[in-house]
Design a protein around this motif. Structure first.
Motif, PDB file in Angstrom:
ATOM      1  N   UNK A 281       0.843  -1.202   0.000  1.00  0.00           N
ATOM      2  CA  UNK A 281       0.000   0.000   0.000  1.00  0.00           C
ATOM      3  C   UNK A 281       0.877   1.250   0.000  1.00  0.00           C
ATOM      4  N   UNK A 282       1.332   1.634  -1.195  1.00  0.00           N
ATOM      5  CA  UNK A 282       2.105   2.858  -1.360  1.00  0.00           C
ATOM      6  C   UNK A 282       1.426   3.691  -2.439  1.00  0.00           C
ATOM      7  N   UNK A 283       1.841   4.930  -2.549  1.00  0.00           N
ATOM      8  CA  UNK A 283       1.279   5.831  -3.556  1.00  0.00           C
ATOM      9  C   UNK A 283       2.190   5.870  -4.771  1.00  0.00           C
ATOM     10  N   UNK A 284       1.638   5.624  -5.940  1.00  0.00           N
ATOM     11  CA  UNK A 284       2.423   5.676  -7.178  1.00  0.00           C
ATOM     12  C   UNK A 284       2.504   7.128  -7.657  1.00  0.00           C
ATOM     13  N   UNK A 285       3.716   7.574  -7.913  1.00  0.00           N
ATOM     14  CA  UNK A 285       3.939   8.927  -8.431  1.00  0.00           C
ATOM     15  C   UNK A 285       4.203   8.831  -9.927  1.00  0.00           C
ATOM     16  N   UNK A 286       3.194   9.080 -10.728  1.00  0.00           N
ATOM     17  CA  UNK A 286       3.340   9.038 -12.184  1.00  0.00           C
ATOM     18  C   UNK A 286       3.893  10.368 -12.664  1.00  0.00           C
ATOM     19  N   UNK A 287       5.143  10.629 -12.279  1.00  0.00           N
ATOM     20  CA  UNK A 287       5.770  11.933 -12.509  1.00  0.00           C
ATOM     21  C   UNK A 287       6.921  11.870 -13.496  1.00  0.00           C
ATOM     22  N   UNK A 288       7.364  10.684 -13.922  1.00  0.00           N
ATOM     23  CA  UNK A 288       8.550  10.565 -14.748  1.00  0.00           C
ATOM     24  C   UNK A 288       9.774  10.251 -13.912  1.00  0.00           C
ATOM     25  N   UNK A 289      10.832   9.784 -14.570  1.00  0.00           N
ATOM     26  CA  UNK A 289      12.084   9.493 -13.870  1.00  0.00           C
ATOM     27  C   UNK A 289      12.940  10.758 -13.813  1.00  0.00           C
ATOM     28  N   UNK A 290      13.261  11.225 -12.622  1.00  0.00           N
ATOM     29  CA  UNK A 290      14.065  12.450 -12.505  1.00  0.00           C
ATOM     30  C   UNK A 290      15.394  12.374 -13.247  1.00  0.00           C
ATOM     31  N   UNK A 291      16.009  11.187 -13.304  1.00  0.00           N
ATOM     32  CA  UNK A 291      17.303  11.087 -13.982  1.00  0.00           C
ATOM     33  C   UNK A 291      17.197  11.389 -15.471  1.00  0.00           C
ATOM     34  N   UNK A 292      15.979  11.289 -16.026  1.00  0.00           N
ATOM     35  CA  UNK A 292      15.794  11.529 -17.455  1.00  0.00           C
ATOM     36  C   UNK A 292      15.508  12.990 -17.787  1.00  0.00           C
ATOM     37  N   UNK A 293      15.417  13.840 -16.776  1.00  0.00           N
ATOM     38  CA  UNK A 293      15.180  15.263 -17.043  1.00  0.00           C
ATOM     39  C   UNK A 293      16.255  15.846 -17.948  1.00  0.00           C
ATOM     40  N   UNK A 294      17.490  15.392 -17.758  1.00  0.00           N
ATOM     41  CA  UNK A 294      18.620  15.963 -18.497  1.00  0.00           C
ATOM     42  C   UNK A 294      18.459  15.786 -19.997  1.00  0.00           C
ATOM     43  N   UNK A 295      17.700  14.784 -20.416  1.00  0.00           N
ATOM     44  CA  UNK A 295      17.527  14.549 -21.844  1.00  0.00           C
ATOM     45  C   UNK A 295      16.681  15.639 -22.507  1.00  0.00           C
ATOM     46  N   UNK A 296      16.063  16.487 -21.674  1.00  0.00           N
ATOM     47  CA  UNK A 296      15.281  17.611 -22.208  1.00  0.00           C
ATOM     48  C   UNK A 296      15.855  18.961 -21.802  1.00  0.00           C
ATOM     49  N   UNK A 297      16.725  18.964 -20.801  1.00  0.00           N
ATOM     50  CA  UNK A 297      17.283  20.239 -20.342  1.00  0.00           C
ATOM     51  C   UNK A 297      18.684  20.504 -20.876  1.00  0.00           C
ATOM     52  N   UNK A 298      19.390  19.464 -21.330  1.00  0.00           N
ATOM     53  CA  UNK A 298      20.756  19.645 -21.846  1.00  0.00           C
ATOM     54  C   UNK A 298      20.724  20.379 -23.186  1.00  0.00           C
ATOM     55  N   UNK A 299      21.731  21.214 -23.404  1.00  0.00           N
ATOM     56  CA  UNK A 299      21.836  21.941 -24.660  1.00  0.00           C
ATOM     57  C   UNK A 299      23.018  21.479 -25.487  1.00  0.00           C
ATOM     58  N   UNK A 300      23.241  22.145 -26.601  1.00  0.00           N
ATOM     59  CA  UNK A 300      24.323  21.763 -27.513  1.00  0.00           C
ATOM     60  C   UNK A 300      25.676  21.824 -26.821  1.00  0.00           C
ATOM     61  N   UNK A 301      25.887  22.824 -25.976  1.00  0.00           N
ATOM     62  CA  UNK A 301      27.168  22.955 -25.280  1.00  0.00           C
ATOM     63  C   UNK A 301      27.404  21.766 -24.344  1.00  0.00           C
ATOM     64  N   UNK A 302      26.357  21.293 -23.700  1.00  0.00           N
ATOM     65  CA  UNK A 302      26.487  20.131 -22.813  1.00  0.00           C
ATOM     66  C   UNK A 302      26.883  18.892 -23.605  1.00  0.00           C
ATOM     67  N   UNK A 303      26.255  18.689 -24.748  1.00  0.00           N
ATOM     68  CA  UNK A 303      26.570  17.519 -25.577  1.00  0.00           C
ATOM     69  C   UNK A 303      28.015  17.591 -26.045  1.00  0.00           C
TER      70      UNK A 303
END
Length: 735
Positions: A498-520
């Motif tokens: 009996x736990x609460x599911x957080x359908x929020x996404x994996x935090x570790x994957x945020x970088x795949x949308x926040x990284x820019x060309x300079x980071x790559x």
């Protein structure tokens, strides 16, 4: 199918812990001309599962939250059979059960309203346990009986699943039988029936869900037990034999509930009071208590002697505790010092400004916990993070990282006092779940392979696992993070609690949308990838049936075939850390780059133009970048058989599938790795498995768990078509 089937199997309810899938698959595997299947599917998951079996089954999709009674009634309204068998979606049917019931009901006269039969019981630990009902059903015989002549049938387990009802009888008494209180409906069916036939043959599987996976009972639900029997006894008031049996069942069930249910004190007192009044008011004339301790308990109930009953319980509990203490004394001696320190720390108040983080069995700052800790520093800097890290990995921590080493004095102190405990695996079993502490389970991948309890049928995967201890750790979770609805559903199935599911996404994957060309560009420079070169990341997974890691590819040949314009990044699974690497010789040739020890893995994904993997969960994360993925599946059948999987990757792969090295080389040296067909497969995969990943997962988790914000106030998940992944290496180097 005949115009009027003999039997309608009405499957109803939500797809709890994915049990509906197995039930419908078993029914589909043994179609029967004399029976029909009507599925009253509650919620999207149940509806999707049922729709896979149309048109063989008649499917009625009901909104999430529809109660059992409403779902049963809706399914019965669509049924056309002479008899109705209600089967909850969580339950099962033994092989051949519908055929047996259809054949038996075809022989029954219309004077019989209910066919009562045996069942088997299953839990997460065991399946197919016999019920206690067999001997009673066998003694009753097969002929149609009036209940007054065999009132003992009321002692048969009160399930709707272990009885079929004549359709006309159901419709005549639907107002009594349409209730969410299944035991009431099961009893009422017998009380209202003119005649009951018996079949001493198991034709139903009653699957008991883990109590820890269910919401706690409300006070009203506890009190409803007394009301149930009061109403049933009213129905039986003119039937002395049935009345006596029901009264006995009422007293037994009330006492069991009082003793076993963890009720708050005020609720327990009120429940005892109501049960006491019912026991006195409904007591049959000349009723005698049983002998022994059970008779004492019943007398105390009738007296309303709450305090005396609790004293009796305490005395029995003390005797059991003394016996257990004698057995455990020797075992506990070795951990006495640690336990003393830990208990002292547990006696102190929880520190609301302290959070403990761990990842990958204390390997360091990584994965979802690391992304959450970073966002926590932005949004709630007053909460101090402490990482649990092994002594060997402590030297690799980022400068200034506060940490503790497992087993030390401070380790137990911070675990005892922290308000928040965050991990992508589990904390040790000795860690106590304090009522005012919050345990956040982040996981570390989307499951293709079987996890948790689903590993039990696979010896290679389950080797050495104590599943009872695993569930005891799972029961400490308050929240479980998910990247997609597939994961949410599989976690509920593999880790029923009996736990609460957080359908929020994996935090570790945020970088795949926040990284820019300079980071790559910076990551590729750190890895030594020359400008203009293509980088292919090869990241295979662990195999339970292998003792160590042996590359399944001739990497030297693959590097040669790919040519000098391609850099091959090879990352072995972290389970093989410390073992002699088979990559050493190749690394010296300069044809590949061994990135097995490189962290974080998200950097490697940003640097790669394409991913080659087998069954690793990295494919689900990498798909966020919308870059080519190639699956090398030379041992798919072996892996699927020894480890178990949740879906057929060969049919739902994120890109081209190679079954051997030659095929893989052909894909990578032509346009097949990035052609239109590959793009379509990747798009379908992203829609399913990148559902909640949009670059703001960590923010949603921190706001919900640490800041206590309401779900509705969190940043909404951005639709997939509106997300912009990090630029590809080609885009980054040309800008």
């Amino acid at each position: 199918m005949p115009e009027t089937p003999e039997l309608s199997v009405v499957v109803h309810g939500p797809n709890v812990q994915d049990h509906l899938t197995g039930l419908l698959d078993s029914l589909a595997a043994h179609p029967l001309a004399g029976a029909e299947v009507v599925v009253a599917a509650v919620g999207d998951w149940a509806g999707e599962t049922a729709e896979r079996h149309t048109p063989a089954f008649r499917v009625l999709s009901l909104p999430d939250g529809t109660g059992d009674a409403e779902a049963r009634a809706a399914g019965a309204a669509r049924a056309t059979g002479r008899w109705l068998h209600f089967v909850h979606a969580k339950d099962g049917l033994p092989a051949g059960a519908p055929r047996t019931l259809a054949e038996h009901t075809a022989e029954l006269p219309d004077t019989v309203d209910v066919l009562l039969f045996d069942h088997v019981r299953s839990t997460w630990r065991t399946t197919g346990l016999p019920s206690p009902d067999g001997p009673l059903l066998a003694r009753a015989g097969r002929a149609g009986l009036a209940l007054d002549d065999c009132a003992a049938l009321l002692r048969v387990t009160s399930l709707l699943g272990n009885r079929v009802l004549r359709t006309g009888f159901w419709r005549a008494h639907e107002r009594y039988l349409t209730t969410d209180d299944e035991p009431f409906a099961a009893y009422a069916a017998l009380l209202l029936a003119d005649r009951v036939a018996c079949l001493p043959h198991p034709a139903h599987e009653d699957r008991r869900l883990r109590p820890e996976s269910l919401p706690p009972a409300t006070p009203e639900q506890h009190y409803a037990l007394v009301d149930r029997y009061e109403t049933l006894l009213g129905l039986a008031r003119d039937r002395p034999a049935a009345y006596a049996v029901l009264y006995d069942r009422m007293v037994r069930d009330c006492l069991r509930t009082f003793v076993r249910a963890a009720m708050p004190e005020e609720v327990a007192r009120e429940f005892f009071r109501r049960a006491s009044l019912a026991a006195l008011r409904r007591r049959p004339e000349n009723h005698r208590h049983p002998a022994g301790l059970e008779g004492v308990r019943r007398s105390l109930l009738e007296e309303g002697a709450y305090t005396k009953y609790r004293a009796l319980q305490a005395a029995n509990r003390t005797r059991r505790t003394v016996r257990k203490a004698v057995r455990d004394r020797a075992r506990k001696a070795g951990s006495a010092v640690r336990d003393h320190r830990y208990r002292r720390a547990l006696a102190r108040p929880v520190d609301p400004g302290l959070a403990v983080f761990s990842a990958y069995w204390n390997r360091g700052v990584a994965c979802n916990p690391a992304a959450i800790a970073a966002k926590l520093g932005e949004l709630a800097p007053w909460i101090h993070p402490v990482w649990v890290v092994t002594a060997d990995n402590a030297a690799l921590l980022p400068p200034g990282t506060d940490h503790v080493v497992p087993g030390t004095r401070r380790y137990w102190e911070v675990l005892a006092r922290a308000k928040y405990l965050v991990n992508n695996v589990n904390f040790p079993g000795a860690v106590v779940k304090r009522p005012d502490a919050v345990h956040l389970q982040t996981h570390h991948g989307t499951p293709l392979k079987r996890m948790g309890l689903d590993q039990m049928p696979y010896p290679a995967a389950a080797r050495g696992t104590d599943f009872g201890a695993l569930l005891a750790r799972v029961d400490k979770w308050d929240y479980s993070v998910s990247a997609n609805s597939h994961s949410t559903r599989m976690w509920q199935r593999a880790y029923p609690s009996h736990y609460t599911c957080l359908d929020h996404g994996y935090p570790r994957n945020d970088v795949y949308y926040t990284a820019g060309a300079e980071d790559v560009r910076a990551v590729r420079a750190r890895l030594g990838i020359p400008r203009g070169r293509k980088a292919v990341l090869y990241a295979p997974t662990h195999r339970d049936y292998e003792a160590g890691w042996t590359p399944r590819l001739d990497l030297a040949d693959l590097a040669d075939r790919l040519g000098e314009e391609t850099v091959l990044l090879v990352r072995a699974h972290y389970f093989y850390e410390g073992a002699a690497s088979p990559l050493t010789g190749l690394r010296r040739t300069g044809r590949i780059v061994d990135v097995s020890a490189y962290d974080p893995v998200e950097d490697l994904c940003l640097a790669a133009d394409a991913l080659v993997t087998d069954y690793s969960s990295i494919m689900f994360d990498y798909a966020n970048l919308d870059r080519p993925i190639v699956v090398h599946a030379d041992d798919w059948e072996t892996y699927r058989t020894t480890r178990g999987v949740y879906f057929d990757l060969m049919a739902e792969a994120p890109g081209p599938v190679a079954r051997d090295q030659e095929e893989l080389t052909e894909i990578l040296t032509t346009d097949a790795w990035r052609d239109e067909r590959a793009a379509k497969a990747r798009a379908a995969f992203r829609r399913r498995f990148c559902e909640y990943d949009d670059g703001r997962a960590a923010e949603r988790v921190v706001r919900r768990v640490f800041l206590g914000q309401d779900e509705r106030s969190l940043p909404p998940v951005l639709p997939l078509e509106e997300r912009t992944p990090a630029p590809s290496p080609e885009e980054a180097t040309s800008s």
